[in-house]
Design an enzyme around this catalytic site. Structure first.
Site, PDB file in Angstrom:
ATOM      1  N   GLY A 257       0.785  -1.224   0.000  1.00 57.78           N
ATOM      2  CA  GLY A 257       0.000   0.000   0.000  1.00 57.78           C
ATOM      3  C   GLY A 257       0.819   1.277   0.000  1.00 57.78           C
ATOM      4  O   GLY A 257       0.307   2.355   0.287  1.00 57.78           O
ATOM      5  N   ARG A 302       2.211  -1.353  -6.421  1.00 57.40           N
ATOM      6  CA  ARG A 302       2.157  -0.072  -7.119  1.00 57.40           C
ATOM      7  C   ARG A 302       3.498   0.655  -7.067  1.00 57.40           C
ATOM      8  O   ARG A 302       3.938   1.236  -8.057  1.00 57.40           O
ATOM      9  CB  ARG A 302       1.076   0.800  -6.459  1.00 57.40           C
ATOM     10  N   ARG A 338      -9.356   3.773 -12.884  1.00 59.62           N
ATOM     11  CA  ARG A 338      -9.046   4.323 -11.570  1.00 59.62           C
ATOM     12  C   ARG A 338      -9.637   5.717 -11.320  1.00 59.62           C
ATOM     13  O   ARG A 338     -10.132   5.970 -10.213  1.00 59.62           O
ATOM     14  CB  ARG A 338      -7.529   4.343 -11.342  1.00 59.62           C
ATOM     15  N   TYR A 342     -11.806   5.841  -8.024  1.00 60.46           N
ATOM     16  CA  TYR A 342     -11.201   6.458  -6.847  1.00 60.46           C
ATOM     17  C   TYR A 342     -10.985   7.960  -6.972  1.00 60.46           C
ATOM     18  O   TYR A 342     -10.446   8.566  -6.054  1.00 60.46           O
ATOM     19  CB  TYR A 342      -9.823   5.838  -6.558  1.00 60.46           C
ATOM     20  N   CYS A 369     -18.926   5.046 -23.523  1.00 59.27           N
ATOM     21  CA  CYS A 369     -20.266   5.605 -23.387  1.00 59.27           C
ATOM     22  C   CYS A 369     -20.690   5.703 -21.927  1.00 59.27           C
ATOM     23  O   CYS A 369     -21.667   5.076 -21.487  1.00 59.27           O
ATOM     24  CB  CYS A 369     -21.260   4.775 -24.186  1.00 59.27           C
ATOM     25  N   GLU A 370     -19.920   6.480 -21.183  1.00 55.80           N
ATOM     26  CA  GLU A 370     -20.207   6.769 -19.785  1.00 55.80           C
ATOM     27  C   GLU A 370     -19.823   8.216 -19.513  1.00 55.80           C
ATOM     28  O   GLU A 370     -18.723   8.646 -19.874  1.00 55.80           O
ATOM     29  CB  GLU A 370     -19.397   5.861 -18.850  1.00 55.80           C
ATOM     30  N   TYR A 399      -2.620  -1.024 -11.668  1.00 55.60           N
ATOM     31  CA  TYR A 399      -4.088  -1.025 -11.595  1.00 55.60           C
ATOM     32  C   TYR A 399      -4.732  -0.309 -12.784  1.00 55.60           C
ATOM     33  O   TYR A 399      -5.772   0.312 -12.649  1.00 55.60           O
ATOM     34  CB  TYR A 399      -4.557  -0.411 -10.273  1.00 55.60           C
TER      35      TYR A 399
END
Length: 442
Positions: A257, A302, A338, A342, A369-370, A399
């Site tokens: 993390g 990450r 992402r 987030y 299409c969003e 990610y």
């Protein structure tokens, strides 16, 4: 159109780019000696560019900071054959979350005994594959897994397991990635006694060998303090296990993390400080209660792969509407969900063309299409940005491709590796034929 001054953290900075990044002629950038504009022309866009030396260097940063610990790469951030090969070559272990990740890793020659399997809801196939291939450790997340796993182990064998516990620590850059508190789906609570009860059940299974405790407090954690708080609570649980069961567990896994900077000026976790303070806290805490110091495991994902990759997009349209400038590109939430999940903020920049225009705020949107398909909101781009331009987004390794989809029946982008001025394909572009082959019904 109004232009805006550069913010304090100048967007022209290359501070969040791979260390090999260099400015080139006509506004281009090179990564490990490879022109981004030429890569886009050669391989098409969207395109992901992964710097092998940057990834390997980040592995070495961890092994140097934690020489006495097991550094285990969290494959969920991104995994392919090349990445598995590189992290193995740098001496790291591997943390996987599914039979698919596990099978791919072993197929590259990754030693199964250096692999950790975990997840909050492992399928029977996940567990069968892990036992069959001989993974080093399986992280038990809940009481149901205990008997399920034990039945898969041969009568005279023992599978090494860790227990994932919830330390009750709040940490992470967004509520969706905070995993150290009792109100989320991972692990068993220390506070309500579930952890102690689950330890007792594991110890009652002769085919399972409990070797340690595991926790993961969240993602994009910028400070060392939450890790120390979690560590103290795990040490306390180790002491209770010793006192109640006469068992001294030899391992502690603090998860990962570790935050990285996505934009110039963002905070990243200081890995050297984390290592030094964790080492001291672990030694002092164990000494105070008469425990031997357990072997530490950390699981960066990450922080190793994220800053090693760059995403490239071609501008398809520029629209001025409602007082905003919308720059539409040929990728979006299908290859990088992402921002939608987030609210992550990136720092895209124009490459491959020099512009004398001042910067103006623009929102980079995707092709899907969003309405929420937004890659970067209100970022400074040259005021003359136009169709055909190439935008590059750094810190694209984690990610993004690992969570990519084929929404709108658009194939997932390719990934190329760059090293010493050469580029090669690691993952090819997903074609319409690939998508049709999965559709077998009429």
């Amino acid at each position: 159109m109004t232009t805006v001054p550069l913010p304090a953290a100048e967007p022209d900075s290359l501070s969040v780019w791979p260390a090999s990044t260099r400015r080139a002629r006509k506004g281009d950038l090179t990564v490990s000696g490879v022109s981004l504009a030429e890569a886009a022309d050669r391989f098409g866009t969207p395109l992901y560019v992964l710097d092998e030396a940057e990834l390997r260097g980040r592995c070495r940063t961890y092994t140097a900071a934690f020489p006495e610990a097991d550094v285990v790469y969290a494959a969920k951030a991104f995994l392919c054959r090349a990445v598995a090969t590189w992290v193995r070559g740098e001496g790291l272990g591997l943390d996987v979350c599914s039979a698919g990740e596990l099978e791919l890793a072993v197929a590259t020659g990754f030693p199964a005994d250096r692999i950790v399997l975990h997840g909050n809801a492992k399928t029977p196939e996940d567990l069968r594959t892990a036992v069959r291939l001989g993974v080093g450790r399986i992280v038990i997340d809940n009481a149901t897994e205990i008997a399920r796993l034990a039945t898969l182990v041969a009568p005279h064998d023992r599978q090494k397991v860790l227990l994932r516990v919830v330390p009750g620590v709040v940490a992470g850059g967004h509520k969706a990635v905070r995993t150290g508190t009792d109100d989320q789906k991972f692990g068993v609570s220390i506070a309500d006694g579930s952890a102690q009860h689950t330890v007792e059940r594991i110890l009652g299974q002769p085919r399972l060998e409990l070797v340690g405790l595991h926790c993961h407090i969240g993602s994009q954690v910028t400070e060392v303090k939450p890790y120390l708080a979690a560590l103290r609570r795990l040490i306390g649980l180790l002491a209770r296990i010793r006192d109640q069961h006469g068992v001294v567990l030899p391992q502690l896994d603090l998860g990962g993390g570790h935050a990285v900077a996505y934009r110039p000026g963002d905070r990243a976790l200081d890995i050297t400080a984390l290592a030094a303070r964790t080492r001291t806290e672990l030694a002092d805490g164990c000494r105070s209660i008469g425990l031997p110091v357990p072997r530490l495991t950390i699981e960066p994902g990450r922080a190793i792969v994220g800053p090693a990759a760059v995403a490239l997009y071609r501008v398809l349209a520029v629209k001025h509407t409602g007082g905003r400038t919308l720059v539409a590109v040929d990728g979006g939430m299908s290859d990088n969900p992402r921002p939608a999940l987030y609210g992550v903020r990136y720092a895209p920049r124009l490459v491959g063309r020099a512009s004398a225009a001042g910067r103006a705020p623009a929102t980079v949107v995707g092709r899907y299409c969003e309405a929420g398909d937004i890659l970067a909101e209100d970022v400074p781009l040259p005021a003359d940005v136009r169709p055909g331009d190439l935008l590059a987004v750094p810190v694209a390794g984690a990610y993004q491709l690992s969570m990519a989809s084929s929404y709108n029946m658009v194939g997932r982008p390719p990934l190329i590796a760059v090293a010493d001025g050469r580029a090669r394909v690691l993952i090819r572009r997903e074609s319409p034929a690939d998508l049709r082959l999965r559709d077998v019904g009429v």
